[in-house]
Write an enzyme that holds these catalytic residues in place. Structure first.
Site, short mmCIF file in Angstrom:
data_model
loop_
_atom_site.label_atom_id
_atom_site.label_comp_id
_atom_site.label_asym_id
_atom_site.label_seq_id
_atom_site.Cartn_x
_atom_site.Cartn_y
_atom_site.Cartn_z
N ASP A 13 0.83 -1.22 0.00
CA ASP A 13 0.00 0.00 0.00
C ASP A 13 0.85 1.26 0.00
O ASP A 13 0.43 2.31 0.48
CB ASP A 13 -0.96 0.04 1.21
N LYS A 16 2.43 2.01 -5.20
CA LYS A 16 3.10 1.44 -6.38
C LYS A 16 2.36 1.79 -7.66
O LYS A 16 2.97 1.97 -8.71
CB LYS A 16 3.21 -0.08 -6.23
N GLY A 40 -4.07 -4.21 -4.12
CA GLY A 40 -4.86 -3.10 -4.67
C GLY A 40 -3.99 -1.91 -4.97
O GLY A 40 -3.12 -1.54 -4.19
N HIS A 41 -4.21 -1.30 -6.15
CA HIS A 41 -3.50 -0.08 -6.52
C HIS A 41 -4.54 0.98 -6.86
O HIS A 41 -5.48 0.72 -7.60
CB HIS A 41 -2.62 -0.29 -7.76
N GLN A 223 1.63 -6.21 -3.02
CA GLN A 223 2.02 -6.26 -1.61
C GLN A 223 3.37 -5.56 -1.38
O GLN A 223 3.69 -4.63 -2.09
CB GLN A 223 2.07 -7.71 -1.09
#
Length: 427
Positions: A13, A16, A40-41, A223
């Site tokens: 988180d 990225k 998640g991005h 991650q």
């Protein structure tokens, strides 16, 4: 061979997606090499915000070819839901390539994940419940289902039946759940075959040929370093290798082809899920970081645990990944604090420790040793160069760079695509 690895240097988180998207215009291929839809991005393009879970961030850049590598586990229902959402917003997703060797997350993997976490109770790992871990377990146990298996119904049926022999015993006799019928699983998986087929490719060949042609390939980890199955805070980790070495195995390229490894660092620290977190804050500062930083998991929707910057972790990430550069994100979130503590070491059993302890017990009992740096109150979101930052913000960045062991080559000063200070070019 301009091959770059971009990965999280903390617990994930870190931003990225923003970093990958920033590089997108200069990159020919963006490759997800591990994880699944547990990552998640959030990428902000103009006034549009995109939440990506499984797809590479490069899918938002028209000139770029997005690739899902063999090291990723794919839930086809999530994949198509994400593709449909982007298509409805006018994003062209036709260039996507998916490795035929990537493993599929089946409905029974999701079921096993959820019931196992429930069964563990207080001892639960804190998984997302999306079947990621059980799918990687099947892969290692050699009973996994690969995308290429969809195109041979006989093999697919044999593999599903073999996988369910043990799982149904587990579900019925330990968890008191109904057995899963192999035929229903096979039918569901085959329903995805035709739509998947245009995307399926020998991505190992594609990527290696691209590198031979001097194309720019960016390998994007999900991650973060401290969630790596081998090098993270085990057992509170993910089920794959988001560290730099995972790019080689998860995409099928040799280590000699990697030219640069970029670690993404948040200007403070966050974590989702269970496990040790030395700098975690339970006071008003922690609540403020969560509120100002919008610290809620893109995939899980869970509030992130928040704490001050941990230089011990940053040094560890530099060493484990062989980092050549850092991208520091969310510096703007720290605006307004008169003083900002930074963890420079740990105290364990009364002793000062400068490096991350290998012992889980020691790390669990580590207490942060802080140095306090002066803060700033000026708005930094419009800063275009390092010199535009307030003096105290410049000093904070330089201090983090000195403590972390690699140069900070870019700084995020806001969520927008253009709210980034580039100090040194990554390409």
């Amino acid at each position: 061979m301009p091959a770059l690895v971009l990965l999280g240097a903390q617990w994930g988180d870190e931003g990225k997606g923003k970093a990958t998207d920033l590089l997108g215009g200069s990159v020919d291929y963006v490759v997800r090499y591990q994880g699944g839809n547990n990552a998640g991005h959030t990428v902000v393009v103009g006034d549009q915000k995109y939440a990506l879970h499984l797809l590479p961030s490069g899918i938002l850049t028209p000139e770029c070819t997005p690739v899902i590598g063999n090291g990723v586990v794919v839930d086809p229902s999530v994949l198509f839901s994400e593709l449909n959402g982007l298509n409805e917003r006018g994003v062209d997703t036709s260039k996507l390539l998916i490795s035929g060797n990537a493993h599929l997350i089946t409905s029974y993997n999701v079921t096993v994940d959820k019931v196992t976490e429930r069964f563990l109770g207080k001892r639960k790992i804190g998984t997302t419940g999306r079947g990621i871990g059980p799918t990687y377990a099947d892969k290692i146990n050699r009973v996994g289902i690969r995308i290429q298996d969809l195109y041979d119904e006989s093999i697919l049926t044999q593999k599903v039946e073999a996988a369910l022999e043990v799982k149904n015993q587990l579900l019925t006799k330990l968890y008191n759940r109904r057995a899963i019928e192999a035929g229903q699983v096979v039918e569901e998986l085959l329903s995805y075959a035709d739509r998947l087929k245009p995307y399926v490719a020998d991505t190992v060949l594609v990527l290696n040929q691209a590198l031979e042609q001097n194309k720019v390939v960016l390998f994007e980890g999900g991650q973060g370093t401290l969630l790596d199955i081998d090098h993270g805070t085990y057992p509170f980790v993910t089920s794959s290798n988001p560290t730099a070495g995972g790019a080689c195995t998860g995409a099928g390229v040799g280590p000699t082809k990697i030219s640069r490894v970029i670690g993404i660092l948040k200007a403070y620290t966050t974590r989702v899920g269970s496990g040790p977190f030395p700098t975690e804050l339970f006071d008003e500062d922690g609540a403020a970081l969560r509120r100002i930083g919008g610290e809620r998991g893109v995939t899980t929707g869970r509030d992130r645990r928040c704490g001050w910057f941990d230089a011990v972790i940053a040094r560890y990430a530099t060493r484990v990944n062989g980092l050549t550069d850092f991208f520091l994100t969310k510096l703007d979130v720290l605006t307004g604090w008169e003083e900002i503590p930074v963890c420079v070491a740990y105290e364990i059993d009364g002793k000062r420790v400068e490096e991350l302890p290998y012992s889980q017990t020691d790390f669990h009992h580590a207490k942060p040793v802080y140095e306090t740096l002066p803060g700033w109150s000026e708005d930094i979101t419009k800063a275009k160069t390092f010199a535009d930052l307030p003096k105290n913000a410049q000093a904070y960045v330089k201090a983090l760079e000195d403590m972390s062991g690699a140069p900070i080559s870019a700084i995020g000063v806001g969520p927008g695509r253009d709210e980034t200070i580039e100090i040194n070019s990554f390409i």
